[in-house]
Design an enzyme around this catalytic site. Structure first.
Site, PDB file in Angstrom:
ATOM      1  N   GLU A 268      -2.084   6.525  -0.601  1.00 52.26           N
ATOM      2  CA  GLU A 268      -2.495   5.159  -0.906  1.00 52.26           C
ATOM      3  C   GLU A 268      -2.443   4.913  -2.413  1.00 52.26           C
ATOM      4  O   GLU A 268      -2.902   5.732  -3.203  1.00 52.26           O
ATOM      5  CB  GLU A 268      -3.929   4.942  -0.399  1.00 52.26           C
ATOM      6  CG  GLU A 268      -4.503   3.581  -0.724  1.00 52.26           C
ATOM      7  CD  GLU A 268      -5.974   3.467  -0.337  1.00 52.26           C
ATOM      8  OE1 GLU A 268      -6.467   2.333  -0.264  1.00 52.26           O
ATOM      9  OE2 GLU A 268      -6.617   4.515  -0.101  1.00 52.26           O
ATOM     10  N   LYS A 330      -2.850  -4.090   4.162  1.00 50.87           N
ATOM     11  CA  LYS A 330      -4.113  -3.622   4.733  1.00 50.87           C
ATOM     12  C   LYS A 330      -4.969  -4.800   5.210  1.00 50.87           C
ATOM     13  O   LYS A 330      -5.174  -5.770   4.478  1.00 50.87           O
ATOM     14  CB  LYS A 330      -4.861  -2.799   3.688  1.00 50.87           C
ATOM     15  CG  LYS A 330      -6.123  -2.118   4.199  1.00 50.87           C
ATOM     16  CD  LYS A 330      -6.753  -1.262   3.100  1.00 50.87           C
ATOM     17  CE  LYS A 330      -7.959  -0.487   3.603  1.00 50.87           C
ATOM     18  NZ  LYS A 330      -8.570   0.319   2.528  1.00 50.87           N
ATOM     19  N   CYS A 382      -6.151   4.104   4.541  1.00 49.41           N
ATOM     20  CA  CYS A 382      -7.487   4.616   4.236  1.00 49.41           C
ATOM     21  C   CYS A 382      -8.492   4.321   5.340  1.00 49.41           C
ATOM     22  O   CYS A 382      -8.440   4.866   6.430  1.00 49.41           O
ATOM     23  CB  CYS A 382      -7.948   4.045   2.886  1.00 49.41           C
ATOM     24  SG  CYS A 382      -9.493   4.755   2.264  1.00 49.41           S
TER      25      CYS A 382
END
Length: 507
Positions: A268, A330, A382
């Site tokens: 990430e 995300k 994540c």
């Protein structure tokens, strides 16, 4: 006065509830003392006997404080070390965070005491149902915090067989039900056949179905995967002086991989800048990987230009290059780390409310996945890997799960190991390999049974290399998600509420 009655009113009962909450943390990674999860639910079920709703709410708050105070202690690391908050302030904010989360357990046990406990089967079925509905509610309320779910302790027990069928909440339900039945038996000094039989059958059937293969390997060759773990300290990652050295480091670590691996994955926000600033660098990397028939998947911040209808937006994204392609933004952002709630009030008060890259916008739903070498990959960034329903939405189309993370925020706490355990559960639930690339560890390749095939260390600079197999088909959980178990739990609570206790004597 008997012991149960004493604990119902004495402060010792609240202290025991605090300890019982902490036992859940010991049942999870990195401790993996799975029986403690059952012991925890047995203790809190016992401690809820005969409490009025208000008393149950208070005791439930202590249980939640023990759970979150022990299990999310890594929040202190993020606030103090990376947010530069003084120790007293970091401790206060951590306590406030855990105290607010504990209110959810307070509400759960208020409901249990007020409407469920004294009904037929309420002390075990009703108890387990409302406790796990509380976990489910916590997974989406105010963007959700599905951390420290009881079922994660059963990756290595007979209950693991239920994960591909009903998901994590099914495992949590059986855990809570087992504890409640034990508590009822010990408390009444009388073991009822029906609940004991039910619990026994659930454990035995879990062991039996754990041998069933819900998905099948395809005839595609195993994918040679390299996970690049650069281990750049979080304290210097976003310094401007680190930008070019970071590009050079990733290029150096990846240079030998293009010719020997099908898929190279960076973590990430691997590059500490926006994609448009590093476009030339990625064009070069894309040429190298394409020339060798390889693909690169990396996390990187992106900027979406403004339109007539929407302002410009920053995203935490995953992109594919070389023999791969696609972009994913995300959807589930981490509060304070990626966006600041009440931004107009909190921005600038302390460093923790003004961290780098804390102005992201969530990506839209129903995005297309990432492709690499003809494979469809389910991208998760994540925190997103901890959401069971979000992951399941990608199936059965996806061939594998790719998750990139920056666990440096956790420091050397228990957080990274908890995070890894949750990624293992997603592999087991959906019957797919998980390829997990992190900046400082723990990077890992996880098979379709949730077992770690190969992993790296923590705070080490290395390349983790291994093979991942491609599977087809779908587990029941991948098809139906958590809704079957959630509806069952709601039905149990409804039945407990409407069914009146039997009268032993005519009125």
């Amino acid at each position: 006065m008997n012991a149960t009655k004493t604990l119902s009113t004495a402060w010792t009962g609240d202290i025991l509830a605090l300890i019982a909450g902490a036992l859940v943390t010991l049942s999870l990674a990195p401790f993996d003392l799975w029986p403690f999860g059952i012991v925890s639910t047995a203790i809190i079920a016992w401690l809820m006997t005969d409490l009025a709703p208000g008393q149950a709410a208070k005791r439930g708050w202590f249980y939640g404080l023990g759970l979150f105070g022990s299990g999310t202690s890594w929040v202190y690391v993020s606030i103090h070390i990376h947010g530069s908050a003084p120790i007293p302030l970091a401790a206060f904010l951590t306590l406030l965070f855990t105290a607010l989360l504990a209110l959810l357990l307070s509400a759960t046990f208020f409901i249990y005491s007020r409407w469920l406990r004294d009904k037929p089967t309420g002390r075990y079925l009703g108890f387990a149902a409302v406790l796990v509905l509380g976990e489910w509610f916590r997974s989406w309320f105010l963007t959700g915090f599905p951390w420290l779910l009881m079922g994660y302790s059963h990756l290595e027990t007979p209950l693991m067989g239920w994960a591909p069928v009903g998901g994590i909440y099914t495992l949590s339900f059986i855990t809570a039900l087992t504890g409640a039945v034990i508590a009822a038996g010990l408390q009444q000094r009388q073991w009822q056949i029906a609940p004991i039989t039910l619990v026994t059958l659930l454990w035995l059937s879990g062991a039996i179905i754990s041998d069933h293969d819900w998905v099948s390997p395809t005839d595609k060759q195993p994918v040679k995967v390299a996970l690049v773990q650069a281990n750049i300290p979080q304290q210097v990652k976003w310094n401007a002086s680190q930008y070019q050295p970071t590009l050079d480091l990733y290029q150096q670590l990846s240079a030998p991989l293009w010719a020997t691996h099908d898929l190279v994955i960076w973590p990430e926000a691997a590059i500490p800048g926006f994609y448009y600033n590093a476009r030339g660098f990625f064009d070069h990397i894309s040429q190298l990987s394409t020339a060798n028939g390889s693909s690169l998947i990396t996390g990187i911040p992106t900027l979406q230009p403004a339109t007539a209808d929407t302002p410009y937006q920053y995203h935490s994204s995953i992109m594919g290059f070389g023999d791969g392609g696609g972009i994913y933004h995300k959807q589930r952002l981490v509060p304070f780390g990626e966006y600041v709630p009440l931004e107009g009030i909190l921005r600038g008060l302390i460093t923790f409310f003004d961290l780098p890259m804390s102005s992201f916008s969530p990506g839209p739903p129903n995005q297309r996945g990432i492709t690499a070498g003809g494979l469809n990959l389910a991208p998760l960034i994540c925190y997103e890997i901890v959401y069971p329903g979000l992951v399941a939405e990608w199936f059965p189309k996806a061939d594998m799960i790719v998750t990139v993370s920056n666990d440096a925020w956790f420091g050397s706490s228990i957080g990274p190991l908890q995070h890894l355990q949750m990624a293992q559960m997603r592999a087991l639930e959906n019957g797919r390999y998980v390829l997990r690339s992190t900046s400082t560890g723990i990077s890992a390749i996880i098979d379709q049974h949730g077992k770690i095939v190969v992993s790296g260390g923590q705070f080490t600079r290395e390349v983790i290399s291994g093979e991942a197999r491609v599977f087809s088909g779908a587990t029941p959980f991948a098809v139906y998600g958590s809704w079957p178990i959630v509806l069952l739990l709601l039905a149990i609570c409804f039945c407990c509420v409407i069914i009146k206790p039997r009268r032993l004597y005519p009125s």
